[in-house]
Enzyme design. Structure first.
Site, PDB file in Angstrom:
ATOM      1  CG  HIS A  36       0.958   6.458   4.673  1.00 38.92           C
ATOM      2  ND1 HIS A  36       0.008   7.444   4.870  1.00 38.92           N
ATOM      3  CD2 HIS A  36       0.475   5.344   5.277  1.00 38.92           C
ATOM      4  CE1 HIS A  36      -0.988   6.940   5.581  1.00 38.92           C
ATOM      5  NE2 HIS A  36      -0.735   5.673   5.836  1.00 38.92           N
ATOM      6  CG  ASN A  55      -1.827   1.158   1.308  1.00 40.75           C
ATOM      7  OD1 ASN A  55      -1.420   2.278   1.011  1.00 40.75           O
ATOM      8  ND2 ASN A  55      -3.062   0.940   1.703  1.00 40.75           N
ATOM      9  NE  ARG A  63      -8.070   7.552   4.576  1.00 41.95           N
ATOM     10  CZ  ARG A  63      -8.933   7.188   5.512  1.00 41.95           C
ATOM     11  NH1 ARG A  63     -10.081   7.815   5.657  1.00 41.95           N
ATOM     12  NH2 ARG A  63      -8.650   6.196   6.326  1.00 41.95           N
ATOM     13  CG  HIS A 112      -8.205   4.202   1.365  1.00 46.79           C
ATOM     14  ND1 HIS A 112      -8.356   3.994   2.718  1.00 46.79           N
ATOM     15  CD2 HIS A 112      -9.423   4.634   0.912  1.00 46.79           C
ATOM     16  CE1 HIS A 112      -9.610   4.294   3.061  1.00 46.79           C
ATOM     17  NE2 HIS A 112     -10.265   4.685   1.994  1.00 46.79           N
ATOM     18  CG  HIS A 115      -5.504  -1.763   9.485  1.00 44.43           C
ATOM     19  ND1 HIS A 115      -4.919  -1.052  10.498  1.00 44.43           N
ATOM     20  CD2 HIS A 115      -6.208  -0.868   8.750  1.00 44.43           C
ATOM     21  CE1 HIS A 115      -5.274   0.207  10.395  1.00 44.43           C
ATOM     22  NE2 HIS A 115      -6.047   0.363   9.331  1.00 44.43           N
ATOM     23  CD  GLU A 145      -7.052  -0.292   1.305  1.00 39.21           C
ATOM     24  OE1 GLU A 145      -7.140   0.775   1.947  1.00 39.21           O
ATOM     25  OE2 GLU A 145      -6.249  -1.175   1.603  1.00 39.21           O
ATOM     26  CB  THR A 152      -9.310   1.775   7.687  1.00 43.21           C
ATOM     27  OG1 THR A 152      -8.901   2.362   6.449  1.00 43.21           O
ATOM     28  CG2 THR A 152     -10.661   1.125   7.520  1.00 43.21           C
ATOM     29  NE  ARG A 160      -7.161  11.473   5.601  1.00 43.69           N
ATOM     30  CZ  ARG A 160      -7.571  10.838   6.701  1.00 43.69           C
ATOM     31  NH1 ARG A 160      -6.741  10.063   7.360  1.00 43.69           N
ATOM     32  NH2 ARG A 160      -8.800  10.985   7.147  1.00 43.69           N
ATOM     33  CD  GLU A 196      -7.200  -6.102   3.309  1.00 45.72           C
ATOM     34  OE1 GLU A 196      -7.458  -5.780   2.129  1.00 45.72           O
ATOM     35  OE2 GLU A 196      -6.440  -5.454   4.048  1.00 45.72           O
TER      36      GLU A 196
HETATM   37  N1  PXP Z   1      -5.921  -3.048   4.448  1.00 46.63           N
HETATM   38  C1  PXP Z   1      -6.862  -2.074   4.499  1.00 46.63           C
HETATM   39  C2  PXP Z   1      -8.244  -2.417   4.111  1.00 46.63           C
HETATM   40  C3  PXP Z   1      -6.539  -0.763   4.884  1.00 46.63           C
HETATM   41  O1  PXP Z   1      -7.492   0.190   4.920  1.00 46.63           O
HETATM   42  C4  PXP Z   1      -5.188  -0.456   5.195  1.00 46.63           C
HETATM   43  C5  PXP Z   1      -4.812   0.941   5.541  1.00 46.63           C
HETATM   44  O2  PXP Z   1      -4.997   1.764   4.451  1.00 46.63           O
HETATM   45  C6  PXP Z   1      -4.250  -1.496   5.110  1.00 46.63           C
HETATM   46  C7  PXP Z   1      -4.630  -2.777   4.761  1.00 46.63           C
HETATM   47  C8  PXP Z   1      -2.801  -1.262   5.389  1.00 46.63           C
HETATM   48  O3  PXP Z   1      -2.641  -0.918   6.725  1.00 46.63           O
HETATM   49  P1  PXP Z   1      -1.221  -0.422   7.214  1.00 46.63           P
HETATM   50  O4  PXP Z   1      -0.934   0.870   6.535  1.00 46.63           O
HETATM   51  O5  PXP Z   1      -1.402  -0.293   8.695  1.00 46.63           O
HETATM   52  O6  PXP Z   1      -0.238  -1.495   6.832  1.00 46.63           O
END
Ligand code: PXP
Length: 245
Positions: free
Chosen positions: A10, A7, A45, A43, A197, A70, A101, A49, A151
């Site tokens: 960031h 992901n 949003r 994601h 997550h 996402e 989330t 952001r 998930e």
């Molecule tokens: N899975 C989902 C559905 C999420 O919303 C997120 C955060 O955007 C993640 C995984 C990844 O989480 P993390 O950034 O804490 O690894």
């Protein structure tokens, strides 16, 4: 072999901190793929952001593994998904003002809205995943909506072991049992099981060792390490932490 979806939200967070052009999430995606990532997750949003609409467009043109988008199951996001056609759409709940989330989708409470968004995307032949808490009733409800995959939210597990799972084994084991039971149930119902997550280099192995979980989505911890050692090394080290070489 557990797959890794990286992901890259960031990377866009750093860029948006200055409303600048760099770092570019497209560059991060290419490097992550070259380092062995099996997919790229973003994601989009409602508040934009981090990832922007134009990032989705550019990533759709660039990502050669799988692009997982996402999004909240809103009419606006459904329109955007149908336009850009990611390989996978993951429905997540979104609360204004949340830092990240906060929990899985409550399908028992929001069955109608979820079903309608799912129908729209399935008409457009998009593949859908539902992000849910590791709760058997939620897994059953997801299966009834006839999606191919779910998930499981690993947030509670991750919060039980912010440093090392060995430090508080009893609490960690309790959270792990919930995830194992939910993945068992989902796999038994024919669902493909993903998880994510809060996963880190230190706590990922107990999750990647769960046989039914075929893919993890990991963001913050990889980007945090990438800021110090580079994206390619950060991705390779996560693959190693998952037991892949
Ligand atoms: N899975 C989902 C559905 C999420 O919303 C997120 C955060 O955007 C993640 C995984 C990844 O989480 P993390 O950034 O804490 O690894």
């Amino acid at each position: 072999m557990t797959k890794l979806g990286v992901n890259i939200d960031h990377i866009a967070t750093i860029r948006q901190a200055r409303h600048a052009l760099e770092p570019d999430p497209v560059a991060a995606a290419v490097i992550a793929e070259l380092a062995g990532a099996d997919g790229i997750t973003i994601h989009l949003r409602g508040d934009r952001r981090h990832i922007q609409d134009d990032d989705v467009r550019r990533l759709r043109e660039t990502v050669t593994t799988r692009l997982n988008m996402e999004m909240a199951p809103t009419p606006e996001m459904v329109r955007i998904a149908l336009r850009f056609r990611p390989d996978q759409v993951t429905f997540v709940p979104e609360k204004p003002g949340e830092v990240t989330t906060e929990g899985g989708l409550d399908i028992l409470k929001n069955r109608k809205a979820a079903a309608s968004a799912i129908r729209e995307l399935q008409k457009g032949r998009l593949e859908i995943s539902l992000f849910i808490d590791p709760d058997l009733a939620q897994v059953d409800a997801a299966a009834e909506l006839r999606v191919p995959m779910i998930e499981l939210n690993t947030r509670s597990y991750a919060e039980a072991c912010p440093r090392s799972p060995d430090l508080d084994r009893a609490t960690v084991q309790r959270e792990l049992n919930k995830i194992t039971a939910a993945s068992d149930r989902g796999a038994g119902l024919g669902l493909k099981i993903l998880a994510g997550h809060g996963l880190t280099y230190r706590n990922v192995r107990l999750i990647s060792d769960i046989a039914d979980i075929v893919e993890l989505n990991i963001g913050h911890n990889i980007v945090a390490r990438a800021a110090l050692v580079g994206m390619a090394r950060a991705v390779k080290e996560m693959l190693q932490a998952m037991g892949r070489h």
